[in-house]
Structures are given as C-alpha cells and as structure tokens.
Design an enzyme around this catalytic site. Sequence first.
Site, PDB file in Angstrom:
ATOM      1  N   ASP A  91      -0.743  23.701 -23.944  1.00 59.83           N
ATOM      2  CA  ASP A  91      -0.177  25.315 -24.030  1.00 59.83           C
ATOM      3  C   ASP A  91      -2.155  26.312 -24.186  1.00 59.83           C
ATOM      4  O   ASP A  91      -1.556  27.490 -24.305  1.00 59.83           O
ATOM      5  CB  ASP A  91       0.525  25.999 -24.928  1.00 59.83           C
ATOM      6  CG  ASP A  91       0.505  25.519 -26.229  1.00 59.83           C
ATOM      7  OD1 ASP A  91      -0.665  25.218 -26.437  1.00 59.83           O
ATOM      8  OD2 ASP A  91       1.411  26.406 -27.278  1.00 59.83           O
ATOM      9  N   SER A  92      -2.946  24.483 -24.604  1.00 58.96           N
ATOM     10  CA  SER A  92      -4.160  25.757 -25.243  1.00 58.96           C
ATOM     11  C   SER A  92      -4.811  26.177 -23.308  1.00 58.96           C
ATOM     12  O   SER A  92      -5.548  26.961 -23.034  1.00 58.96           O
ATOM     13  CB  SER A  92      -5.132  24.986 -25.354  1.00 58.96           C
ATOM     14  OG  SER A  92      -5.047  23.175 -24.189  1.00 58.96           O
ATOM     15  N   ASP A 137       3.370  19.996 -22.538  1.00 57.30           N
ATOM     16  CA  ASP A 137       3.035  20.842 -24.316  1.00 57.30           C
ATOM     17  C   ASP A 137       4.023  21.877 -24.113  1.00 57.30           C
ATOM     18  O   ASP A 137       3.971  22.895 -22.885  1.00 57.30           O
ATOM     19  CB  ASP A 137       2.128  21.144 -24.323  1.00 57.30           C
ATOM     20  CG  ASP A 137       1.749  21.859 -26.042  1.00 57.30           C
ATOM     21  OD1 ASP A 137       3.043  21.493 -26.278  1.00 57.30           O
ATOM     22  OD2 ASP A 137       0.746  22.601 -26.200  1.00 57.30           O
ATOM     23  N   GLU A 188       6.204  21.677 -30.933  1.00 57.27           N
ATOM     24  CA  GLU A 188       4.964  22.079 -32.802  1.00 57.27           C
ATOM     25  C   GLU A 188       6.104  21.945 -33.479  1.00 57.27           C
ATOM     26  O   GLU A 188       7.264  22.869 -34.091  1.00 57.27           O
ATOM     27  CB  GLU A 188       4.294  23.394 -32.697  1.00 57.27           C
ATOM     28  CG  GLU A 188       2.941  23.249 -31.552  1.00 57.27           C
ATOM     29  CD  GLU A 188       2.109  24.375 -31.205  1.00 57.27           C
ATOM     30  OE1 GLU A 188       2.446  25.321 -32.520  1.00 57.27           O
ATOM     31  OE2 GLU A 188       1.189  24.820 -30.798  1.00 57.27           O
ATOM     32  N   GLU A 238      -3.028  18.340 -36.923  1.00 56.12           N
ATOM     33  CA  GLU A 238      -3.408  19.431 -36.641  1.00 56.12           C
ATOM     34  C   GLU A 238      -4.518  19.798 -37.366  1.00 56.12           C
ATOM     35  O   GLU A 238      -3.936  19.966 -38.358  1.00 56.12           O
ATOM     36  CB  GLU A 238      -3.950  19.947 -35.394  1.00 56.12           C
ATOM     37  CG  GLU A 238      -4.623  21.159 -35.366  1.00 56.12           C
ATOM     38  CD  GLU A 238      -4.290  22.052 -33.917  1.00 56.12           C
ATOM     39  OE1 GLU A 238      -3.692  21.716 -32.990  1.00 56.12           O
ATOM     40  OE2 GLU A 238      -5.325  22.638 -33.628  1.00 56.12           O
TER      41      GLU A 238
HETATM   42  O1  KIV Z   1      -2.388  22.847 -26.510  1.00 54.56           O
HETATM   43  C1  KIV Z   1      -3.087  21.754 -27.357  1.00 54.56           C
HETATM   44  O2  KIV Z   1      -4.069  21.458 -25.849  1.00 54.56           O
HETATM   45  C2  KIV Z   1      -3.017  21.050 -28.159  1.00 54.56           C
HETATM   46  C3  KIV Z   1      -3.788  19.928 -28.727  1.00 54.56           C
HETATM   47  C4  KIV Z   1      -5.542  21.120 -29.173  1.00 54.56           C
HETATM   48  C5  KIV Z   1      -2.884  19.448 -29.267  1.00 54.56           C
HETATM   49  O3  KIV Z   1      -1.716  21.079 -28.843  1.00 54.56           O
END
Ligand code: KIV
Length: 266
Positions: A45-46, A84, A116, A183
Amino acid sequence: MGKVTVNDFWKKKVEGKKITMLTAYDYPFARIVDEAGVDAILVGDSLAMVVQGLENTLPVSMDEMLYHTKMVSRAVQRAMVIGDMPFMSYQASVEDAVRNAGRFLKEAGAEAVKIEGGAEVVEKVYAMVRSDIPVMAHIGLTPQAIHRMGGYKVQGRTEEARRRLLEDAKALQDAGAFCIILEAIPLDLARQITESLNIPTIGIGAGPHCDGQVLVLHDLLGLFERFVPKFVKRYADLKQDAIRAIGEFKREVEEGVFPSEEHSFR
Ligand code: KIV
C-alpha cells in the site's frame, strides 16, 4: 521454474538462506523484479505514496490495490505475489478481513496477503488462514497506524514495547501467519524475535539478523525522494537517468537529429 511458495519460505529459514522481497506496483517493474530473481513481490500500500503521490498510505482503496495486484500478477512467473490489505479492509471485522483477503487471491491473482498489526489482528489472521489464504503479518512500525504512533518512529525501544512485540510475533505465528515483516525496530530485538520463531522474519529497518529483507522498489531505484528513511539503501538513480534520457530526446528533436533515416519509413 516453479512459483515460489510458502514452503520455499520455510525451507529457506531452516537452511539459513536469506529471503528477498521487493515491492512492485505495475507490469513493467514486476517483470524486472521477477527476472532479477527476487523471491517475493509485495504489492504494497506504499503505492499510495510512491505512485499516487499521497501523503500517507491511509487513503488507498481495495479496488486500487486489486487493480495494481492484477498488473503485477500478470507479469510474474516465479516470485510469490503478495497483496497488501489497505487500511479499513480488515480492521472492522473478521468477515471483512476474510472477504477482502479472498478478493486478492480470487480476482487479482495474488498467492498471499499481508496485514499490519499484532494481537489485535490475530483472530483475523486465524480466520483467513482457515480459509486457505496465506497471511504475511507486519509488526513494529506499521504505517497504517501512523496517527496512533504519532509519526514514522522506531518501535520497540522500551522494555514493555519489546515484550509486546515478542508476544505479538508469537501470537501471529500461532494464528498461522507464514511469515512476519519487522519494520523499524532495534536490530537486537529483531534478532531475538527471529530466533524465537519457526516462521521467517523479513526486515525493513530491522537490521541484518532477520531471515530476509524487503525494500520499497522506488526507494532502492532512486525514484522517490520526498523522504528517504535511514534504512533505505539506494542501488540506482533512475530518476536522474530518466531526466538525462528525456533531456537528450528533447535536444535531438529541437536540433533535428531525431528522427533520423534509421527511425523513418520510405
Ligand atoms: O506497503 C509496503 O510497501 C510495505 C513494505 C514497506 C513492507 O508494507
């Protein structure tokens, strides 16, 4: 060459071989990451920040995550594809969690999902795994909790916080998570968690003792510069390479150098 599966993750932990994971959000980059031989691709989700230009990861929707996961799945032949789960796609209820996780596998071609949280998501992890959905957990700095945490801060600095993270990791393993991302936690705590688990840990800002490492692709390639966390290593500067290439195109067009005979039809 077969697809990487959860069994390969566990085998690597047993054999002491490091697991590699990167994010990707679209077809061309997913192909590059897969061809480079990385074990797993997280459609993180980044993407809210590095692709959509948003302030944080909270606004990204299920439909947007599925859209990107489909593009990545289409590109990949070997790496495990992990979708994610975005903010509020699993927090409200176990039913939301199972239904939305199922969409990543059924509609978008992912082989696993990531969520998460620690103890508070354990029953959701349990229910998803019982629905045959492999779950990657994620503890420590969890960006969807940015407002509760008061910013992007290193976690696990006090004795109480260390104890809680250790307990969270064990509870997630017991619930059936196949792997846990750690993290932004101190490296000695990451080592302690890694040594206490049978499932692998994947670190990001958690030092060298984890069973594997993950980075955001756009950080590694030098494509995102709004902020660069201390744990990021830049292996390329693709933004500068792109600016140079585009500048050269512009100059050649303006000077009549491009297109030449070679790029023209008769
Ligand atoms: O959303 C993401 O890219 C992540 C990674 C940084 C682990 O959760």
